[in-house]
Design an enzyme around this catalytic site. Structure first.
Site, PDB file in Angstrom:
ATOM      1  N   ASP A  26     -50.853  26.794 -41.843  1.00 56.39           N
ATOM      2  CA  ASP A  26     -51.821  27.535 -41.035  1.00 56.39           C
ATOM      3  C   ASP A  26     -53.218  27.449 -41.638  1.00 56.39           C
ATOM      4  OD1 ASP A  26     -50.167  28.551 -38.955  1.00 56.39           O
ATOM      5  OD2 ASP A  26     -49.289  29.977 -40.373  1.00 56.39           O
ATOM      6  N   HIS A  57     -51.276  23.429 -38.245  1.00 59.54           N
ATOM      7  CA  HIS A  57     -51.739  24.319 -37.165  1.00 59.54           C
ATOM      8  C   HIS A  57     -53.189  24.712 -37.456  1.00 59.54           C
ATOM      9  CE1 HIS A  57     -51.088  28.534 -35.102  1.00 59.54           C
ATOM     10  NE2 HIS A  57     -52.066  27.826 -34.553  1.00 59.54           N
ATOM     11  N   PHE A 134     -53.198  36.558 -39.096  1.00 61.55           N
ATOM     12  CA  PHE A 134     -52.551  37.179 -40.248  1.00 61.55           C
ATOM     13  C   PHE A 134     -51.041  37.015 -40.158  1.00 61.55           C
ATOM     14  CE2 PHE A 134     -56.545  39.356 -39.531  1.00 61.55           C
ATOM     15  CZ  PHE A 134     -57.115  39.344 -40.794  1.00 61.55           C
ATOM     16  N   GLY A 135     -50.389  36.907 -41.312  1.00 62.09           N
ATOM     17  CA  GLY A 135     -48.939  36.820 -41.338  1.00 62.09           C
ATOM     18  C   GLY A 135     -48.332  38.215 -41.254  1.00 62.09           C
ATOM     19  N   ASP A 166     -44.532  30.648 -32.895  1.00 58.08           N
ATOM     20  CA  ASP A 166     -45.152  30.974 -34.173  1.00 58.08           C
ATOM     21  C   ASP A 166     -45.609  32.432 -34.188  1.00 58.08           C
ATOM     22  OD1 ASP A 166     -46.417  30.856 -36.601  1.00 58.08           O
ATOM     23  OD2 ASP A 166     -48.000  29.471 -35.972  1.00 58.08           O
ATOM     24  N   GLY A 168     -43.907  36.217 -36.162  1.00 57.05           N
ATOM     25  CA  GLY A 168     -42.894  37.269 -36.072  1.00 57.05           C
ATOM     26  C   GLY A 168     -41.479  36.784 -35.834  1.00 57.05           C
ATOM     27  N   GLY A 188     -42.307  32.529 -41.280  1.00 53.59           N
ATOM     28  CA  GLY A 188     -43.135  32.726 -42.473  1.00 53.59           C
ATOM     29  C   GLY A 188     -42.570  33.835 -43.328  1.00 53.59           C
TER      30      GLY A 188
HETATM   31 ZN    ZN Z   1     -48.991  28.659 -37.377  1.00 53.82          ZN
END
Ligand code: ZN
Length: 208
Positions: A26, A57, A134-135, A166, A168, A188
Protein backbone atom coordinates in the site's frame (compact mmCIF):
# COMPACT_ATOMS: atom_id res chain seq x y z
CA UNK A 1 0.97 -1.91 5.69
CA UNK A 2 0.32 -4.10 8.72
CA UNK A 3 3.84 -5.58 8.77
CA UNK A 4 6.47 -4.72 11.36
CA UNK A 5 8.71 -2.25 9.48
CA UNK A 6 11.58 -2.65 11.94
CA UNK A 7 11.63 -6.33 11.00
CA UNK A 8 10.79 -6.13 7.35
CA UNK A 9 13.14 -8.88 6.19
CA UNK A 10 11.70 -11.46 8.56
CA UNK A 11 8.16 -10.37 7.65
CA UNK A 12 8.98 -10.90 3.96
CA UNK A 13 10.46 -14.30 4.77
CA UNK A 14 7.32 -15.23 6.69
CA UNK A 15 5.16 -14.42 3.64
CA UNK A 16 7.58 -16.34 1.40
CA UNK A 17 7.17 -19.39 3.62
CA UNK A 18 3.39 -19.07 3.83
CA UNK A 19 0.60 -20.11 1.47
CA UNK A 20 0.04 -16.47 0.45
CA UNK A 21 0.14 -15.88 -3.31
CA UNK A 22 1.25 -12.26 -3.52
CA UNK A 23 2.70 -9.38 -1.54
CA UNK A 24 0.19 -6.50 -1.35
CA UNK A 25 1.93 -3.14 -0.95
CA UNK A 26 0.00 0.00 0.00
CA UNK A 27 1.62 3.19 -1.25
CA UNK A 28 0.06 6.39 0.18
CA UNK A 29 0.99 9.94 -0.72
CA UNK A 30 -0.72 12.06 1.94
CA UNK A 31 -2.82 13.77 -0.77
CA UNK A 32 -5.08 11.14 -2.30
CA UNK A 33 -5.39 9.60 1.16
CA UNK A 34 -4.64 11.36 4.45
CA UNK A 35 -1.84 9.02 5.45
CA UNK A 36 1.72 8.66 4.13
CA UNK A 37 3.09 5.11 4.08
CA UNK A 38 6.19 4.24 2.05
CA UNK A 39 7.42 4.40 -1.51
CA UNK A 40 10.02 3.26 -4.02
CA UNK A 41 12.91 2.70 -1.59
CA UNK A 42 11.05 0.35 0.77
CA UNK A 43 9.53 -1.64 -2.09
CA UNK A 44 12.98 -2.02 -3.61
CA UNK A 45 14.15 -3.58 -0.33
CA UNK A 46 11.14 -5.89 -0.19
CA UNK A 47 11.72 -6.97 -3.81
CA UNK A 48 15.25 -8.12 -2.90
CA UNK A 49 13.84 -10.89 -0.71
CA UNK A 50 10.31 -11.44 -1.99
CA UNK A 51 9.78 -14.73 -3.82
CA UNK A 52 6.21 -13.96 -4.86
CA UNK A 53 4.68 -11.34 -7.16
CA UNK A 54 4.35 -7.77 -5.91
CA UNK A 55 0.80 -6.41 -6.04
CA UNK A 56 1.38 -2.66 -5.75
CA UNK A 57 -1.66 -0.59 -4.71
CA UNK A 58 -1.02 3.07 -5.50
CA UNK A 59 -3.12 5.35 -3.33
CA UNK A 60 -1.57 8.37 -4.95
CA UNK A 61 -2.82 11.37 -6.88
CA UNK A 62 -2.03 11.22 -10.63
CA UNK A 63 -0.38 7.78 -10.52
CA UNK A 64 0.58 8.10 -14.21
CA UNK A 65 3.60 10.09 -13.02
CA UNK A 66 5.14 7.07 -11.32
CA UNK A 67 4.16 3.96 -13.31
CA UNK A 68 7.63 3.57 -14.83
CA UNK A 69 9.34 3.90 -11.46
CA UNK A 70 7.25 1.16 -9.87
CA UNK A 71 7.75 -1.09 -12.89
CA UNK A 72 11.51 -0.55 -12.69
CA UNK A 73 11.68 -1.75 -9.09
CA UNK A 74 9.84 -4.95 -9.90
CA UNK A 75 6.10 -4.39 -9.49
CA UNK A 76 4.11 -7.20 -11.14
CA UNK A 77 0.57 -5.84 -10.72
CA UNK A 78 -0.04 -2.10 -10.51
CA UNK A 79 -3.39 -0.96 -9.10
CA UNK A 80 -4.42 2.64 -9.64
CA UNK A 81 -7.50 4.41 -8.29
CA UNK A 82 -10.26 5.32 -10.72
CA UNK A 83 -10.67 8.54 -8.69
CA UNK A 84 -6.99 9.52 -8.95
CA UNK A 85 -6.42 9.65 -12.69
CA UNK A 86 -8.30 11.61 -15.37
CA UNK A 87 -7.52 9.39 -18.36
CA UNK A 88 -8.00 5.88 -17.01
CA UNK A 89 -7.61 4.18 -20.39
CA UNK A 90 -4.29 5.91 -21.03
CA UNK A 91 -2.93 5.08 -17.58
CA UNK A 92 -3.89 1.40 -17.90
CA UNK A 93 -2.17 1.29 -21.30
CA UNK A 94 0.90 2.84 -19.69
CA UNK A 95 0.95 0.01 -17.14
CA UNK A 96 0.67 -2.61 -19.91
CA UNK A 97 3.43 -0.92 -21.89
CA UNK A 98 5.91 -1.28 -19.02
CA UNK A 99 5.10 -4.99 -18.77
CA UNK A 100 2.92 -4.95 -15.66
CA UNK A 101 -0.63 -6.15 -15.11
CA UNK A 102 -3.12 -3.26 -14.95
CA UNK A 103 -5.65 -3.09 -12.17
CA UNK A 104 -8.25 -0.45 -11.23
CA UNK A 105 -9.30 0.38 -7.68
CA UNK A 106 -12.72 1.76 -6.76
CA UNK A 107 -13.34 3.67 -3.56
CA UNK A 108 -16.20 2.55 -1.37
CA UNK A 109 -18.80 4.89 -2.95
CA UNK A 110 -17.64 4.71 -6.56
CA UNK A 111 -20.17 2.47 -8.36
CA UNK A 112 -18.83 -0.55 -10.25
CA UNK A 113 -20.82 0.58 -13.32
CA UNK A 114 -18.11 3.16 -14.15
CA UNK A 115 -15.98 0.24 -15.38
CA UNK A 116 -18.51 -1.14 -17.83
CA UNK A 117 -16.68 0.13 -20.91
CA UNK A 118 -13.19 -0.75 -19.75
CA UNK A 119 -13.60 -4.04 -17.88
CA UNK A 120 -11.82 -6.03 -20.63
CA UNK A 121 -8.69 -3.98 -20.15
CA UNK A 122 -8.51 -4.68 -16.40
CA UNK A 123 -6.43 -7.64 -15.25
CA UNK A 124 -8.05 -7.03 -11.90
CA UNK A 125 -10.53 -4.72 -10.17
CA UNK A 126 -9.81 -3.93 -6.54
CA UNK A 127 -12.84 -2.96 -4.48
CA UNK A 128 -12.00 -0.93 -1.40
CA UNK A 129 -14.03 -2.34 1.46
CA UNK A 130 -13.06 0.53 3.81
CA UNK A 131 -12.14 4.17 3.31
CA UNK A 132 -8.50 3.86 2.25
CA UNK A 133 -5.65 5.40 4.20
CA UNK A 134 -5.29 3.41 7.38
CA UNK A 135 -5.02 -0.25 8.33
CA UNK A 136 -7.07 -2.02 10.97
CA UNK A 137 -10.53 -0.77 9.91
CA UNK A 138 -13.79 -2.71 9.86
CA UNK A 139 -15.18 -3.85 6.51
CA UNK A 140 -18.22 -1.95 5.20
CA UNK A 141 -21.32 -4.06 4.40
CA UNK A 142 -21.86 -2.38 1.01
CA UNK A 143 -18.89 -4.43 -0.25
CA UNK A 144 -20.88 -7.65 -0.68
CA UNK A 145 -23.40 -6.05 -3.06
CA UNK A 146 -20.63 -4.41 -5.05
CA UNK A 147 -18.84 -7.74 -5.51
CA UNK A 148 -22.04 -9.35 -6.82
CA UNK A 149 -22.63 -6.51 -9.29
CA UNK A 150 -19.04 -6.62 -10.50
CA UNK A 151 -19.12 -10.43 -10.80
CA UNK A 152 -22.20 -10.14 -13.01
CA UNK A 153 -20.53 -7.53 -15.21
CA UNK A 154 -17.38 -9.65 -15.63
CA UNK A 155 -19.34 -12.82 -16.40
CA UNK A 156 -21.62 -11.02 -18.88
CA UNK A 157 -18.53 -9.71 -20.68
CA UNK A 158 -16.89 -13.15 -20.67
CA UNK A 159 -13.78 -11.52 -19.29
CA UNK A 160 -11.16 -13.01 -16.98
CA UNK A 161 -10.85 -9.97 -14.73
CA UNK A 162 -10.10 -10.84 -11.11
CA UNK A 163 -11.96 -9.25 -8.19
CA UNK A 164 -9.77 -8.24 -5.25
CA UNK A 165 -11.04 -7.05 -1.87
CA UNK A 166 -8.96 -4.79 0.35
CA UNK A 167 -9.79 -3.62 3.87
CA UNK A 168 -11.01 -5.41 6.96
CA UNK A 169 -10.71 -8.93 5.51
CA UNK A 170 -10.57 -11.58 8.21
CA UNK A 171 -11.41 -15.22 8.93
CA UNK A 172 -15.01 -14.29 9.75
CA UNK A 173 -15.94 -12.52 6.50
CA UNK A 174 -13.66 -14.27 4.00
CA UNK A 175 -16.12 -17.02 3.09
CA UNK A 176 -18.95 -14.62 2.37
CA UNK A 177 -16.63 -12.51 0.19
CA UNK A 178 -15.64 -15.57 -1.83
CA UNK A 179 -19.26 -16.71 -2.10
CA UNK A 180 -20.22 -13.28 -3.50
CA UNK A 181 -17.57 -13.70 -6.21
CA UNK A 182 -14.25 -12.37 -4.91
CA UNK A 183 -11.06 -13.99 -6.29
CA UNK A 184 -8.33 -12.26 -4.30
CA UNK A 185 -8.42 -11.26 -0.63
CA UNK A 186 -5.98 -8.79 0.88
CA UNK A 187 -5.38 -9.47 4.56
CA UNK A 188 -3.33 -7.03 6.62
CA UNK A 189 -3.98 -6.70 10.34
CA UNK A 190 -5.89 -9.99 10.55
CA UNK A 191 -2.70 -11.77 9.48
CA UNK A 192 0.17 -9.70 10.84
CA UNK A 193 -1.45 -9.01 14.21
CA UNK A 194 -2.47 -12.65 14.71
CA UNK A 195 -0.63 -15.03 17.02
CA UNK A 196 0.60 -17.20 14.20
CA UNK A 197 0.51 -15.39 10.83
CA UNK A 198 1.51 -18.49 8.83
CA UNK A 199 -1.39 -20.46 10.30
CA UNK A 200 -3.82 -17.59 9.76
CA UNK A 201 -2.80 -17.34 6.10
CA UNK A 202 -3.26 -21.08 5.75
CA UNK A 203 -6.74 -20.88 7.29
CA UNK A 204 -7.68 -18.04 4.93
CA UNK A 205 -6.36 -19.94 1.92
CA UNK A 206 -8.28 -23.07 2.79
CA UNK A 207 -11.72 -21.53 3.25
CA UNK A 208 -14.24 -23.05 0.89
ZN1 ZN B 1 -4.26 -2.06 -0.53
Amino acid sequence: LAADFSNLKSEVTMVNNSEADWFHLDVMDGIFVPNISYGIQIIKSIKQYAKKPLDVHLMIHKPERYIKDFANIGADIISIHYEATIHLHRTLTQIEDVGCKPSVVLNLTTPVSVLEDIIDKCYMVLLMSINPGFGGQKMEEITYKKIEKLRKMIDTNNSNTLIEIDGGVNLKNAKKLIDCGADVLVAGSSVFKSKNPIDTISELKNIN
